[in-house]
Write an enzyme that holds these catalytic residues in place. Structure first.
Site, PDB file in Angstrom:
ATOM      1  CG  ASP A 146      -1.845   1.153   1.279  1.00  0.00           C
ATOM      2  OD1 ASP A 146      -1.417   2.282   0.962  1.00  0.00           O
ATOM      3  OD2 ASP A 146      -3.024   0.941   1.607  1.00  0.00           O
ATOM      4  CG  HIS A 147       1.227   4.541  -3.011  1.00  0.00           C
ATOM      5  ND1 HIS A 147      -0.071   4.309  -3.375  1.00  0.00           N
ATOM      6  CD2 HIS A 147       1.383   5.883  -3.050  1.00  0.00           C
ATOM      7  CE1 HIS A 147      -0.669   5.464  -3.615  1.00  0.00           C
ATOM      8  NE2 HIS A 147       0.193   6.438  -3.435  1.00  0.00           N
ATOM      9  CG  HIS A 198      -4.322   4.565  -0.233  1.00  0.00           C
ATOM     10  ND1 HIS A 198      -3.426   3.536  -0.340  1.00  0.00           N
ATOM     11  CD2 HIS A 198      -4.540   4.978  -1.502  1.00  0.00           C
ATOM     12  CE1 HIS A 198      -3.119   3.352  -1.611  1.00  0.00           C
ATOM     13  NE2 HIS A 198      -3.790   4.204  -2.338  1.00  0.00           N
TER      14      HIS A 198
HETATM   15  C1  BG6 Z   1      -3.753   5.334  -5.832  1.00  0.00           C
HETATM   16  C2  BG6 Z   1      -5.112   5.488  -6.442  1.00  0.00           C
HETATM   17  O1  BG6 Z   1      -3.704   4.180  -5.042  1.00  0.00           O
HETATM   18  O2  BG6 Z   1      -3.467   6.477  -5.032  1.00  0.00           O
HETATM   19  C3  BG6 Z   1      -5.199   6.773  -7.255  1.00  0.00           C
HETATM   20  O3  BG6 Z   1      -5.396   4.378  -7.275  1.00  0.00           O
HETATM   21  C4  BG6 Z   1      -4.791   7.957  -6.408  1.00  0.00           C
HETATM   22  O4  BG6 Z   1      -6.521   6.966  -7.758  1.00  0.00           O
HETATM   23  C5  BG6 Z   1      -3.446   7.700  -5.746  1.00  0.00           C
HETATM   24  O5  BG6 Z   1      -4.716   9.107  -7.240  1.00  0.00           O
HETATM   25  C6  BG6 Z   1      -3.121   8.804  -4.765  1.00  0.00           C
HETATM   26  O6  BG6 Z   1      -1.802   8.668  -4.343  1.00  0.00           O
HETATM   27  P1  BG6 Z   1      -0.946   9.899  -3.815  1.00  0.00           P
HETATM   28  O7  BG6 Z   1       0.325   9.271  -3.375  1.00  0.00           O
HETATM   29  O8  BG6 Z   1      -0.800  10.827  -4.985  1.00  0.00           O
HETATM   30  O9  BG6 Z   1      -1.743  10.531  -2.720  1.00  0.00           O
END
Ligand code: BG6
Length: 521
Positions: free
Chosen positions: A197-198, A260
């Protein structure tokens, strides 16, 4: 417990490079490799954390050669790098990149992959440790895992490890996520699976734990006696960015909330773990997710809000509505905005609402956790200008202006007694400077040292689906009739403000937020 699992707990990770290994990127021709993975590997190399004996094998359907693949990556290197590129370091990394063409459904492709891996292990002196990174569309996850298993590529023998990294989405609902887990566990152990989960790669999300558990002053007030409610916002300025096809099937609840946002909530609300090991941290995160009561169907109607953006202006430019985006149905009912009120039913949090909201094409990009404290029990300054100051808020700003701020009341200087609100704030940049990164560095490094603390476990993924399932069911049964219901560039539908207004509360920064008014005065 796996040896690597305790790496974080016992401090072994400090400064040491990852284990010698080969990272196999399945679906390497997709843009994740160029945009995130290669730049992250470069940053690791620059920080001395990439093992000296290391290689990348790109594995994809596309017909290309190792040399052509290296050239492709070299051509885009500067564009995706997060800082100035050192040519020697770049060339050294690219000289360790290989390519294997193959159809993911064809067993022969895996036999060829195995042959190439043996060759690379010999050439780069990587002792058979292989990290398989699934950067493919989710439809291939099961197929690739089963084929890797059948080819014997996941067997951990003679001290060598085999790990599999999976990108979200982990299924589409509880059933499909269970099916995916069953398929994975048929060919490997849970300890070999790294579900990414990034958001957990973001420094400020990780800092939530440090903030809470490395300091003595916050934990005693981090509970229902002192906290009135918690707000978590993930606001995006961007729209669906050409991913209409995927997003139509996902929607904001699956795309952001199920993973997230629940991860951020878990870090905010979890009990202190008994150690910093993967098992201890994940046990306590899972526990808090299990304490979130899934909503009853009638609660879905009163505690959730969905929205979809129409045309509007973002950053000074006119932008189309969601239904006008490529690959989106003209009458689409997919939500691009969600607001929820959740309860964490345990001793610490009983009766403290957790309000969550996320949306695309909102006024500005901002991810934050707001902990709002209760008012003082007695109004000493009754009748004095500024009495009725907003309650104290602790704001953990996750992005883009990473920092932490505490708001409280102060006497405005002067002969009379007047009260005003002030902020005590800390900005990451001021203390640590800015360190541009892709967000994947920590996560890839953790895979290389076998530290799964920041990765989702099967029970956590399923707990997430348990929480969103009743909402998905009710929304499916009762499609929204009022979409689009917010203009691009706004902060979402009015119903989301009403959700808090009914409880006598307001989103931070909204027109109804007394804190915002006081700050402006
Ligand atoms: C991703 C989603 O997991 O996270 C995207 O699939 C979203 O829709 C993105 O834009 C948001 O990531 P960050 O790191 O830009 O907040």
């Amino acid at each position: 417990m796996a040896a690597g699992e305790e790496a974080r707990a016992d401090g072994q990770r400090r400064g040491r490079s990852g284990d010698p290994c080969v990272m196999v990127i399945c679906g390497a021709s997709g843009d994740l490799t160029r945009r995130k993975l290669i730049p992250a590997l470069y940053n690791l190399a620059q920080g001395g954390l990439l093992p000296a004996n290391f290689a990348v094998v790109g594995f994809s359907r596309e017909t290309t050669s190792t040399q052509a693949f290296r050239d492709l990556l070299a051509g885009e290197f500067e564009r995706h790098a997060t800082g100035p590129v050192d040519a020697t370091l770049r060339d050294r990394l690219l000289s360790r990149v290989y390519y294997q063409e193959g159809d993911f459904r064809d067993p022969a492709a895996y036999a060829r992959l195995e042959a190439l891996l043996s060759q690379v292990d010999a050439e780069q002196k990587t002792p058979g440790n292989h990290l398989f990174y699934m950067a493919t569309p989710p439809a291939f996850f099961t197929e690739i895992a089963l084929q890797l298993g059948a080819a014997g590529l996941l067997r951990e023998e003679e001290g060598r490890w085999r790990r599999v990294v999976i990108e979200k989405p982990f299924g589409h609902d509880l059933e499909s996520s269970r099916a995916l887990n069953r398929a994975l566990l048929a060919v490997m152990q849970e300890s070999q699976i790294y579900r990414i989960d990034h958001y957990l790669g973001k420094e400020t999300v990780q800092n939530l734990m440090v903030f809470r558990f490395a300091n003595g002053i916050f934990e005693p007030i981090w509970n229902r006696r002192y906290v009135d409610h918690v707000q978590i916002t993930v606001a995006e300025g961007l729209g669906v960015e050409g991913r209409g096809g995927y997003y139509e099937e996902a929607g904001a609840l699956r795309d952001i909330v199920q993973n997230h946002m629940l991860q951020i909530l878990a870090f905010t609300a979890m009990e202190p773990p008994i150690s910093f090991s993967a098992t201890a941290v994940r046990d306590d995160k899972a526990k808090v997710l299990h304490a979130i009561q899934p909503l009853l169907p009638e609660e879905v109607l009163t505690r959730t809000v969905r929205g979809q953006y129409g045309r509007g202006r973002v950053g000074g430019a006119d932008v189309p509505g969601y239904r006008e985006e490529p690959n989106v149905a003209a009458g689409s009912n997919t939500e691009t905005f969600v607001a929820l009120k959740l309860s964490v039913d345990n001793w610490r949090w009983a009766d403290v609402p957790f309000y969550l909201r996320t949306g695309k094409r909102l006024a500005a990009r901002s991810t934050e956790v707001v902990v709002q404290f209760r008012r003082p029990p007695f109004r000493l300054f009754r009748g004095i200008s500024g009495d009725g100051l907003p309650p104290n808020q602790l704001v953990l700003n996750i992005q883009p202006n990473e920092g932490i701020a505490l708001s409280f009341g102060a006497k405005i200087p002067g002969p009379d007694v007047r009260l005003g609100q002030v902020d005590m704030s800390f900005q990451y940049d001021d203390y640590f400077g800015s360190r541009p990164s892709t967000g994947y560095e920590t996560l890839l490094y953790d895979c290389m040292i076998g530290d799964a603390t920041l990765f989702q476990r099967e029970d956590m993924v399923e707990a997430g689906w348990d929480i969103v399932a009743p909402i998905l069911d009710v929304w499916k049964a009762l499609p929204a009739r009022n979409f689009p219901n917010y203009a691009a560039g706004s902060m979402g539908p009015k119903d989301a403000d009403d959700l808090l207004a009914r409880d006598g509360r307001a989103w931070r920064g909204s027109d109804d937020d007394p804190g915002g008014r006081h700050r402006r005065d």
